[in-house]
Design an enzyme around this catalytic site. Structure first.
Site, PDB file in Angstrom:
ATOM      1  N   ARG A 135     -16.425  62.727  19.462  1.00 49.92           N
ATOM      2  CA  ARG A 135     -15.667  63.886  19.951  1.00 49.92           C
ATOM      3  C   ARG A 135     -15.688  63.983  21.458  1.00 49.92           C
ATOM      4  O   ARG A 135     -15.104  64.905  22.018  1.00 49.92           O
ATOM      5  CB  ARG A 135     -16.335  65.145  19.408  1.00 49.92           C
ATOM      6  CG  ARG A 135     -15.578  65.852  18.328  1.00 49.92           C
ATOM      7  CD  ARG A 135     -16.499  66.978  17.898  1.00 49.92           C
ATOM      8  NE  ARG A 135     -15.785  68.053  17.320  1.00 49.92           N
ATOM      9  CZ  ARG A 135     -15.615  68.219  16.012  1.00 49.92           C
ATOM     10  NH1 ARG A 135     -16.051  67.343  15.169  1.00 49.92           N
ATOM     11  NH2 ARG A 135     -14.984  69.289  15.573  1.00 49.92           N
ATOM     12  N   ARG A 173      -8.527  78.580   4.659  1.00 48.07           N
ATOM     13  CA  ARG A 173      -9.341  77.494   4.083  1.00 48.07           C
ATOM     14  C   ARG A 173     -10.535  78.033   3.299  1.00 48.07           C
ATOM     15  O   ARG A 173     -11.214  78.949   3.723  1.00 48.07           O
ATOM     16  CB  ARG A 173      -9.861  76.594   5.202  1.00 48.07           C
ATOM     17  CG  ARG A 173     -10.933  75.631   4.701  1.00 48.07           C
ATOM     18  CD  ARG A 173     -11.231  74.524   5.641  1.00 48.07           C
ATOM     19  NE  ARG A 173     -11.861  74.966   6.869  1.00 48.07           N
ATOM     20  CZ  ARG A 173     -12.197  74.139   7.856  1.00 48.07           C
ATOM     21  NH1 ARG A 173     -11.944  72.847   7.742  1.00 48.07           N
ATOM     22  NH2 ARG A 173     -12.750  74.592   8.948  1.00 48.07           N
ATOM     23  N   ARG A 201     -12.458  76.491  19.529  1.00 51.58           N
ATOM     24  CA  ARG A 201     -12.611  75.102  19.062  1.00 51.58           C
ATOM     25  C   ARG A 201     -11.398  74.264  19.465  1.00 51.58           C
ATOM     26  O   ARG A 201     -11.532  73.093  19.818  1.00 51.58           O
ATOM     27  CB  ARG A 201     -12.796  75.086  17.540  1.00 51.58           C
ATOM     28  CG  ARG A 201     -14.187  75.560  17.125  1.00 51.58           C
ATOM     29  CD  ARG A 201     -14.239  75.985  15.664  1.00 51.58           C
ATOM     30  NE  ARG A 201     -13.829  74.955  14.744  1.00 51.58           N
ATOM     31  CZ  ARG A 201     -13.406  75.189  13.501  1.00 51.58           C
ATOM     32  NH1 ARG A 201     -13.342  76.426  13.036  1.00 51.58           N
ATOM     33  NH2 ARG A 201     -13.040  74.192  12.728  1.00 51.58           N
TER      34      ARG A 201
HETATM   35  P1  AP5 Z   1     -16.195  69.968  11.978  1.00 53.83           P
HETATM   36  O1  AP5 Z   1     -16.749  70.371  10.684  1.00 53.83           O
HETATM   37  O2  AP5 Z   1     -15.960  68.543  12.256  1.00 53.83           O
HETATM   38  O3  AP5 Z   1     -14.875  70.813  12.208  1.00 53.83           O
HETATM   39  P2  AP5 Z   1     -13.497  70.490  12.973  1.00 53.83           P
HETATM   40  O4  AP5 Z   1     -13.351  69.205  13.665  1.00 53.83           O
HETATM   41  O5  AP5 Z   1     -13.292  71.704  13.783  1.00 53.83           O
HETATM   42  O6  AP5 Z   1     -12.508  70.280  11.861  1.00 53.83           O
HETATM   43  P3  AP5 Z   1     -12.337  71.085  10.554  1.00 53.83           P
HETATM   44  O7  AP5 Z   1     -13.340  70.662   9.531  1.00 53.83           O
HETATM   45  O8  AP5 Z   1     -12.281  72.562  10.864  1.00 53.83           O
HETATM   46  O9  AP5 Z   1     -10.864  70.645  10.156  1.00 53.83           O
HETATM   47  P4  AP5 Z   1     -10.343  69.375   9.335  1.00 53.83           P
HETATM   48  O10 AP5 Z   1      -9.526  68.538  10.229  1.00 53.83           O
HETATM   49  O11 AP5 Z   1     -11.440  68.723   8.563  1.00 53.83           O
HETATM   50  O12 AP5 Z   1      -9.334  70.121   8.369  1.00 53.83           O
HETATM   51  P5  AP5 Z   1      -9.379  70.318   6.773  1.00 53.83           P
HETATM   52  O13 AP5 Z   1      -9.127  69.032   6.088  1.00 53.83           O
HETATM   53  O14 AP5 Z   1     -10.592  71.090   6.375  1.00 53.83           O
HETATM   54  O15 AP5 Z   1     -17.112  70.517  13.168  1.00 53.83           O
HETATM   55  C1  AP5 Z   1     -17.593  71.843  13.147  1.00 53.83           C
HETATM   56  C2  AP5 Z   1     -18.469  72.067  14.365  1.00 53.83           C
HETATM   57  O16 AP5 Z   1     -19.613  71.191  14.344  1.00 53.83           O
HETATM   58  C3  AP5 Z   1     -17.812  71.798  15.733  1.00 53.83           C
HETATM   59  O17 AP5 Z   1     -17.085  72.903  16.196  1.00 53.83           O
HETATM   60  C4  AP5 Z   1     -19.035  71.483  16.597  1.00 53.83           C
HETATM   61  O18 AP5 Z   1     -19.704  72.655  16.972  1.00 53.83           O
HETATM   62  C5  AP5 Z   1     -19.941  70.714  15.636  1.00 53.83           C
HETATM   63  N1  AP5 Z   1     -19.697  69.273  15.700  1.00 53.83           N
HETATM   64  C6  AP5 Z   1     -19.197  68.481  14.704  1.00 53.83           C
HETATM   65  N2  AP5 Z   1     -19.088  67.211  15.096  1.00 53.83           N
HETATM   66  C7  AP5 Z   1     -19.535  67.171  16.383  1.00 53.83           C
HETATM   67  C8  AP5 Z   1     -19.643  66.148  17.350  1.00 53.83           C
HETATM   68  N3  AP5 Z   1     -19.262  64.889  17.065  1.00 53.83           N
HETATM   69  N4  AP5 Z   1     -20.134  66.458  18.567  1.00 53.83           N
HETATM   70  C9  AP5 Z   1     -20.533  67.708  18.862  1.00 53.83           C
HETATM   71  N5  AP5 Z   1     -20.429  68.746  18.005  1.00 53.83           N
HETATM   72  C10 AP5 Z   1     -19.933  68.480  16.769  1.00 53.83           C
HETATM   73  O19 AP5 Z   1      -8.065  71.230   6.580  1.00 53.83           O
HETATM   74  C11 AP5 Z   1      -8.015  72.559   7.077  1.00 53.83           C
HETATM   75  C12 AP5 Z   1      -7.219  73.458   6.128  1.00 53.83           C
HETATM   76  O20 AP5 Z   1      -5.850  73.033   6.117  1.00 53.83           O
HETATM   77  C13 AP5 Z   1      -7.695  73.363   4.659  1.00 53.83           C
HETATM   78  O21 AP5 Z   1      -7.588  74.634   4.083  1.00 53.83           O
HETATM   79  C14 AP5 Z   1      -6.695  72.383   4.004  1.00 53.83           C
HETATM   80  O22 AP5 Z   1      -6.515  72.645   2.630  1.00 53.83           O
HETATM   81  C15 AP5 Z   1      -5.424  72.654   4.809  1.00 53.83           C
HETATM   82  N6  AP5 Z   1      -4.593  71.446   4.997  1.00 53.83           N
HETATM   83  C16 AP5 Z   1      -5.041  70.187   5.312  1.00 53.83           C
HETATM   84  N7  AP5 Z   1      -3.980  69.340   5.425  1.00 53.83           N
HETATM   85  C17 AP5 Z   1      -2.861  70.089   5.191  1.00 53.83           C
HETATM   86  C18 AP5 Z   1      -1.454  69.777   5.159  1.00 53.83           C
HETATM   87  N8  AP5 Z   1      -1.015  68.527   5.409  1.00 53.83           N
HETATM   88  N9  AP5 Z   1      -0.597  70.776   4.878  1.00 53.83           N
HETATM   89  C19 AP5 Z   1      -1.054  72.050   4.635  1.00 53.83           C
HETATM   90  N10 AP5 Z   1      -2.363  72.393   4.632  1.00 53.83           N
HETATM   91  C20 AP5 Z   1      -3.256  71.422   4.916  1.00 53.83           C
HETATM   92 MG    MG Z   2     -13.535  68.993   8.379  1.00 57.20          MG
END
Ligand code: AP5
Ligand code: MG
Length: 218
Positions: free
Chosen positions: A90, A129, A173
């Site tokens: 990241r 979500r 974020r």
């Molecule tokens: P992390 O858990 O990695 O969260 P994120 O990157 O913010 O991503 P999300 O999990 O929120 O989203 P996603 O892309 O996985 O979407 P999803 O598939 O769930 O990180 C959380 C925290 O941890 C960070 O803020 C940081 O503090 C820390 N952290 C983690 N890694 C780190 C690192 N490397 N370095 C430092 N800190 C770190 O989908 C979202 C929603 O949309 C769901 O409801 C889904 O059903 C819906 N959806 C998905 N695709 C579609 C579509 N095509 N159409 C309609 N709806 C859809």
């Molecule tokens: Mg995720």
């Protein structure tokens, strides 16, 4: 040949949603830094408590801690044929550390899928979500509802909403993504491993596009 795939994209882009199909298709484990931090938090480990302080305000956990944690995970025997990295790297230092780590294994990042979704769509996705705290499966109340309201289809666990999905934290974020993670798109483009995917398509269409891309580069 080992397959190390990176799923890059802003919060809510669909990384976790797409991970299962990719990890099944390539027979590699899904390694999500966010899921590992949340697992530590649920067990109240020192690492979990430290990470929580950053996660709940939408900031990144410091690089040294995160790099060590993912390095340890990639040393596990199930990663010998590769891994699907979701949420890591990241930052530029994380990307460089990953390159060094894989080079020592005689491997490298093979493909980076950049899931591209505009900010206004992300907020709506994250506010609807629901996730399974047991298996990590992700649902959306409108776009991908479970068969029974707020119960995981896979294991029957009651679904939860992530505390960092409140609108204010989501905006933070997204901002952190723009400033610290988006530069990785250029980093991987220069290495010739970047593939951009339009993440605003339906979940199924995104999945098909990713699987087609990965079939072509194997
Ligand atoms: P992390 O858990 O990695 O969260 P994120 O990157 O913010 O991503 P999300 O999990 O929120 O989203 P996603 O892309 O996985 O979407 P999803 O598939 O769930 O990180 C959380 C925290 O941890 C960070 O803020 C940081 O503090 C820390 N952290 C983690 N890694 C780190 C690192 N490397 N370095 C430092 N800190 C770190 O989908 C979202 C929603 O949309 C769901 O409801 C889904 O059903 C819906 N959806 C998905 N695709 C579609 C579509 N095509 N159409 C309609 N709806 C859809
Ligand atoms: Mg995720």
């Amino acid at each position: 040949m080992a397959h190390f795939i990176v799923l890059l994209g802003p919060p809510g882009a669909g990384k976790g949603t797409q991970a299962k199909a990719i990890s099944e298709a390539l027979q590699i484990p899904h390694v999500s830094s966010g899921d590992i931090f949340r697992e530590h938090l649920s067990k109240q480990t020192e690492l979990g408590k430290l990470a929580d302080g950053y996660i709940k305000c939408g900031q990144l956990v410091p690089d040294d801690v995160t790099i060590r944690m993912i390095g340890d995970r990639l040393k596990q025997p199930d990663c010998v044929n590769g891994a699907l990295l979701d949420g890591f790297p990241r930052t530029l230092p994380q990307a460089e550390a990953l390159d060094d780590f894989l080079a020592k294994m005689g491997a490298s990042v093979n493909t980076v899928i950049s899931l591209e979704v505009p900010a206004e769509v992300l907020v709506e996705r994250l506010s609807g979500r629901w996730s399974c705290p047991t298996c990590g499966r992700v649902y959306h109340e409108k776009y991908n509802p479970p068969q029974q309201a707020r119960i995981c289809d896979n294991d029957g666990t009651p679904l939860i909403q992530r505390p960092d999905d409140q609108a204010e934290t989501v905006r933070q974020r997204i901002e952190v993504y723009r400033s610290q993670t988006e530069p990785l798109i250029e980093y991987y483009r220069q290495k010739g491993v970047l593939v951009r995917v339009d993440g605003t398509q339906s979940i199924e269409a995104v999945k098909q596009e990713i699987l087609t891309v990965l079939a072509g580069v194997q």
